[in-house]
Design a protein around this motif. Structure first.
Motif, PDB file in Angstrom:
ATOM      1  N   GLY A  27       0.778  -1.221   0.000  1.00  0.00           N
ATOM      2  CA  GLY A  27       0.000   0.000   0.000  1.00  0.00           C
ATOM      3  C   GLY A  27       0.813   1.277   0.000  1.00  0.00           C
ATOM      4  N   ASP A  28       2.088   1.209   0.405  1.00  0.00           N
ATOM      5  CA  ASP A  28       2.943   2.400   0.419  1.00  0.00           C
ATOM      6  C   ASP A  28       3.641   2.628  -0.912  1.00  0.00           C
ATOM      7  N   GLY A  29       3.346   1.773  -1.900  1.00  0.00           N
ATOM      8  CA  GLY A  29       3.951   1.938  -3.220  1.00  0.00           C
ATOM      9  C   GLY A  29       5.305   1.282  -3.373  1.00  0.00           C
ATOM     10  N   ALA A  30       5.795   0.613  -2.338  1.00  0.00           N
ATOM     11  CA  ALA A  30       7.079  -0.086  -2.418  1.00  0.00           C
ATOM     12  C   ALA A  30       6.839  -1.590  -2.524  1.00  0.00           C
ATOM     13  N   LEU A  31       7.913  -2.323  -2.781  1.00  0.00           N
ATOM     14  CA  LEU A  31       7.818  -3.761  -3.011  1.00  0.00           C
ATOM     15  C   LEU A  31       7.646  -4.523  -1.708  1.00  0.00           C
ATOM     16  N   SER A  32       6.992  -5.669  -1.777  1.00  0.00           N
ATOM     17  CA  SER A  32       7.092  -6.622  -0.679  1.00  0.00           C
ATOM     18  C   SER A  32       8.452  -7.319  -0.795  1.00  0.00           C
ATOM     19  N   SER A  33       8.968  -7.808   0.328  1.00  0.00           N
ATOM     20  CA  SER A  33      10.350  -8.294   0.391  1.00  0.00           C
ATOM     21  C   SER A  33      10.409  -9.805   0.210  1.00  0.00           C
ATOM     22  N   TRP A  34      10.893 -10.219  -0.951  1.00  0.00           N
ATOM     23  CA  TRP A  34      11.009 -11.640  -1.272  1.00  0.00           C
ATOM     24  C   TRP A  34      12.355 -11.918  -1.942  1.00  0.00           C
ATOM     25  N   GLN A  35      12.814 -13.156  -1.807  1.00  0.00           N
ATOM     26  CA  GLN A  35      14.003 -13.650  -2.508  1.00  0.00           C
ATOM     27  C   GLN A  35      15.220 -12.760  -2.284  1.00  0.00           C
ATOM     28  N   GLY A  36      15.412 -12.350  -1.031  1.00  0.00           N
ATOM     29  CA  GLY A  36      16.604 -11.596  -0.670  1.00  0.00           C
ATOM     30  C   GLY A  36      16.552 -10.125  -1.003  1.00  0.00           C
ATOM     31  N   GLY A  37      15.393  -9.613  -1.449  1.00  0.00           N
ATOM     32  CA  GLY A  37      15.267  -8.209  -1.799  1.00  0.00           C
ATOM     33  C   GLY A  37      14.605  -7.407  -0.696  1.00  0.00           C
ATOM     34  N   ASN A  38      14.512  -6.097  -0.909  1.00  0.00           N
ATOM     35  CA  ASN A  38      13.905  -5.200   0.075  1.00  0.00           C
ATOM     36  C   ASN A  38      12.878  -4.302  -0.605  1.00  0.00           C
ATOM     37  N   LEU A  48      -2.603  -7.667   1.091  1.00  0.00           N
ATOM     38  CA  LEU A  48      -1.824  -8.819   1.546  1.00  0.00           C
ATOM     39  C   LEU A  48      -1.181  -9.483   0.335  1.00  0.00           C
ATOM     40  N   VAL A  49       0.105  -9.801   0.441  1.00  0.00           N
ATOM     41  CA  VAL A  49       0.826 -10.546  -0.600  1.00  0.00           C
ATOM     42  C   VAL A  49       1.423 -11.787   0.041  1.00  0.00           C
ATOM     43  N   MET A  50       1.142 -12.944  -0.569  1.00  0.00           N
ATOM     44  CA  MET A  50       1.561 -14.233  -0.006  1.00  0.00           C
ATOM     45  C   MET A  50       2.421 -14.988  -1.011  1.00  0.00           C
ATOM     46  N   ASP A  51       3.481 -15.627  -0.500  1.00  0.00           N
ATOM     47  CA  ASP A  51       4.312 -16.509  -1.321  1.00  0.00           C
ATOM     48  C   ASP A  51       3.648 -17.874  -1.342  1.00  0.00           C
ATOM     49  N   ALA A  52       3.083 -18.232  -2.487  1.00  0.00           N
ATOM     50  CA  ALA A  52       2.339 -19.492  -2.607  1.00  0.00           C
ATOM     51  C   ALA A  52       2.941 -20.361  -3.691  1.00  0.00           C
ATOM     52  N   ALA A  53       4.264 -20.564  -3.636  1.00  0.00           N
ATOM     53  CA  ALA A  53       4.960 -21.373  -4.641  1.00  0.00           C
ATOM     54  C   ALA A  53       6.277 -21.866  -4.050  1.00  0.00           C
ATOM     55  N   PRO A  54       6.887 -22.869  -4.662  1.00  0.00           N
ATOM     56  CA  PRO A  54       8.225 -23.284  -4.222  1.00  0.00           C
ATOM     57  C   PRO A  54       9.243 -22.174  -4.484  1.00  0.00           C
ATOM     58  N   PRO A  55      10.411 -22.232  -3.856  1.00  0.00           N
ATOM     59  CA  PRO A  55      11.465 -21.275  -4.165  1.00  0.00           C
ATOM     60  C   PRO A  55      11.864 -21.368  -5.642  1.00  0.00           C
ATOM     61  N   ASP A  71      -1.921  -1.647   5.677  1.00  0.00           N
ATOM     62  CA  ASP A  71      -3.196  -0.925   5.800  1.00  0.00           C
ATOM     63  C   ASP A  71      -2.955   0.470   5.246  1.00  0.00           C
ATOM     64  N   GLY A  72      -3.468   0.751   4.056  1.00  0.00           N
ATOM     65  CA  GLY A  72      -3.118   1.990   3.392  1.00  0.00           C
ATOM     66  C   GLY A  72      -1.622   2.034   3.166  1.00  0.00           C
ATOM     67  N   ARG A  73      -0.997   3.163   3.501  1.00  0.00           N
ATOM     68  CA  ARG A  73       0.455   3.252   3.321  1.00  0.00           C
ATOM     69  C   ARG A  73       1.235   2.743   4.526  1.00  0.00           C
ATOM     70  N   GLN A  74       0.527   2.218   5.518  1.00  0.00           N
ATOM     71  CA  GLN A  74       1.183   1.689   6.706  1.00  0.00           C
ATOM     72  C   GLN A  74       1.447   0.194   6.565  1.00  0.00           C
ATOM     73  N   ARG A  75       2.702  -0.200   6.594  1.00  0.00           N
ATOM     74  CA  ARG A  75       3.028  -1.626   6.628  1.00  0.00           C
ATOM     75  C   ARG A  75       2.826  -2.153   8.036  1.00  0.00           C
ATOM     76  N   LEU A  76       2.258  -3.334   8.132  1.00  0.00           N
ATOM     77  CA  LEU A  76       2.030  -3.970   9.423  1.00  0.00           C
ATOM     78  C   LEU A  76       2.906  -5.204   9.577  1.00  0.00           C
ATOM     79  N   VAL A  77       2.633  -6.236   8.791  1.00  0.00           N
ATOM     80  CA  VAL A  77       3.406  -7.476   8.820  1.00  0.00           C
ATOM     81  C   VAL A  77       4.356  -7.483   7.634  1.00  0.00           C
ATOM     82  N   ILE A  78       5.617  -7.816   7.877  1.00  0.00           N
ATOM     83  CA  ILE A  78       6.644  -7.776   6.840  1.00  0.00           C
ATOM     84  C   ILE A  78       7.475  -9.049   6.876  1.00  0.00           C
ATOM     85  N   ASN A  79       8.368  -9.188   5.930  1.00  0.00           N
ATOM     86  CA  ASN A  79       9.470 -10.145   6.008  1.00  0.00           C
ATOM     87  C   ASN A  79      10.750  -9.359   6.265  1.00  0.00           C
ATOM     88  N   CYS A  80      11.782 -10.029   6.727  1.00  0.00           N
ATOM     89  CA  CYS A  80      13.010  -9.309   7.078  1.00  0.00           C
ATOM     90  C   CYS A  80      13.710  -8.731   5.858  1.00  0.00           C
TER      91      CYS A  80
END
Length: 549
Positions: free
Chosen positions: A271-282, A321-328, A348-357
């Motif tokens: 919601g903040d316009g940035a990427l969700s963090s997957w596969q070693g990215g930020n 919500l964005v979910m990883d639903a596949a093998p690596p 929630d809007g531009r506020q991130r709540l749950v993240i990955n590292c």
């Protein structure tokens, strides 16, 4: 000698008896560009100003440009590769008008020609030449404004030699984004360089092949990296601009591939316009991401049910919500795949709540290698871990080993809510248990219900109870206050109403955590951790996030 004087000295060296002048000669008919593409994506002004001040900076690495020697820089790391690619011309243009920027850029280009223009060496790697073609042509006013005919001839003839090199070597680039970039550069050269039209059809065929081997059927790269997906959209946007500059129509197959790539990218943006963090990215920088999307010339809706790309998206009235639903990803397609299957991020809007590292991605970093490896583990993602082990093994050489192979997914959307049910077999070999996760987001965006189940599967049977943990890493500006009964927490943040978290089936704790922010920096944060045990018969843990208003 001042920086400007040094740049002029490089140009004079090209014109006065340099090896390049002897190689190309003055009598050869000069090449010219048939058009100059317009790059609609704005650069990073701060990085451009640092360039003008003599510093090339990316992440934790710096190259001093005052005495730049491309031969000495070589390809040592991501910063050197970016310097060799000339993608920094975009940042320079954001900080300097043509006259000032051209003096600087031509000096750097002249030094590159002296180091690499007379011989085929490591800097002629196909993907680097693909980038160079795309940026040299788009920023021709910055590198071809000189009145020095020796310099102009050297650069244009080297560009033509680079195109011929790509014609013979594009398919030798690594599969995935590098090969796509090489073929895109060849197509652009064919469109824009005098006498190159004969290469366009071959280049288009090669690019279509490269895309087909690197993209899933829904447009996402097989590397499953949002950072690389962003780069793919950028490359195709630059190529699209080359077609327009040449007054040619982009083939339908390439237009469709580009639109699908953008749709997949939209699907992993929070919601903040940035990427969700997957596969070693930020997350990256929201302003850069939005600028690239606006500037690529394409429009697409977020991909929600991405079976090939592997990311499921739920959204309702500002809750995403964005979910990883596949093998690596397959090892040959991923530099640093992660054991993140069934993890999710929530905003929630531009506020991130749950993240990955997250992780540093392709940015140079001062983070210890051990920490970078730890950020790829299952525990660094918002999902269930069993016995503090990874759902897919991460081997000592940083490659992925055995683990998740199958991820069945079912999804339904109705008037009340959207539901996803998915499971993986990553713990079956070691523990005889499969992990299934069900998520349900109400259509008012106020409630997310989840259920994690461990179910007996396969021949393996554990003899003793095994510890489990369900982790929800929180954004750094989210404050978690535990409830008196130890089964919940109140989540307060600056940009959203409070959310209430509840769980059942295990005990809740609040622990320290970390994340890598959009600048690649380590930031401290916290995590909700539901801890418990499971037997060989399995168990289930239910939980709920609910917005207070």
């Amino acid at each position: 000698m001042s920086e400007g004087a040094a740049d002029h000295a490089v140009v004079r060296k090209l014109a006065l008896g340099s090896p390049l002048q002897r190689l190309f000669g003055r009598g050869r008919h000069p090449l010219r560009l048939l058009g100059v593409p317009r790059d609609h994506v704005g650069g990073d002004k701060a990085r451009g100003e640092a360039l003008l001040a003599g510093k090339f900076i990316r992440g934790s690495d710096v190259i001093d440009l005052e005495e730049l020697d491309f031969a000495r820089v070589g390809l040592r790391g991501a910063l050197a590769e970016e310097l060799q690619s000339f993608s920094w011309l975009r940042d320079l243009s954001a900080a300097a008008a043509r006259e000032r920027g051209a003096r600087f850029a031509e000096g750097i280009a002249g030094r590159w020609l002296i180091a690499h223009g007379t011989k085929i060496d490591e800097a002629w790697r196909p993907d680097l030449w693909g980038m160079r073609v795309l940026y040299w042509t788009a920023y021709a006013p910055y590198i071809l404004s000189s009145n020095d005919s020796g310099y102009r001839s050297a650069l244009l003839n080297t560009l033509a030699r680079g195109a011929r090199h790509l014609d013979a070597n594009a398919d030798k680039a690594d599969p995935g984004l590098p090969r796509i970039t090489a073929w895109a550069g060849l197509v652009a050269a064919g469109l824009l360089l005098q006498g190159g039209l004969a290469r366009v059809a071959r280049g288009e065929a090669g690019l279509v092949r490269a895309l087909a081997s690197a993209q899933s059927e829904d447009g996402g790269l097989l590397s499953r990296s949002p950072t690389e997906q962003l780069q793919l959209v950028d490359r195709l946007g630059l190529l699209r601009a080359a077609y327009f500059a040449a007054k040619q129509a982009l083939p339908d197959t390439l237009e469709s591939a580009a639109a699908a790539a953008l749709s997949a990218l939209h699907g992993v943006i929070m919601g903040d316009g940035a990427l969700s963090s997957w596969q070693g990215g930020n997350p990256g920088k929201p302003e850069r991401i939005s600028g690239l999307i606006e500037g690529c010339g394409l429009r697409a809706r977020p991909l929600r049910n991405a079976k090939g790309w592997g990311y499921q998206r739920l959204s309702a009235l500002g809750t995403v919500l964005v979910m990883d639903a596949a093998p690596p990803p397959p090892p040959k397609m991923a530099r640093a795949g992660s054991a993140s299957t069934l993890a999710f991020e929530l905003s929630d809007g531009r506020q991130r709540l749950v993240i990955n590292c997250g992780g540093p991605g392709d940015q140079p970093t001062l983070l210890a290698p051990e920490l970078v490896a730890a950020l790829r583990t299952t525990a660094a993602h918002s999902t269930l871990t069993l016995a503090d082990s990874n759902s897919t093994a991460i081997l000592p050489d940083n490659s992925l080993g055995k683990g998740v192979e199958e991820v069945p997914v079912s999804r339904s959307d109705d008037d009340d809510c959207s539901r996803i049910e998915a499971s993986h077999d990553g713990y079956v070999r070691g523990y005889g248990l499969g992990h299934a996760r069900a998520l349900s987001l109400g259509n008012d965006g106020k409630e997310l219900r989840g259920l994690d189940r461990l179910q007996p599967k396969g021949r393996k049977k554990i003899k003793e109870a095994v510890p489990l943990a369900v982790r929800f890493h929180l954004a750094p500006d989210v404050e978690a206050t535990p409830t008196a009964d130890g089964m919940g927490a109140i989540l307060r943040s600056p940009h959203a109403p409070a959310w209430n978290f509840r769980c059942r089936g295990a005990q809740l704790g609040i622990e320290e955590s970390v994340m890598i922010d959009g600048a690649g920096q380590l930031v401290g944060t916290t995590q909700l951790v539901i801890v418990g045990e499971t037997s060989s018969l399995g168990c289930e843990v239910g939980w709920q996030f609910r917005r207070s208003s």
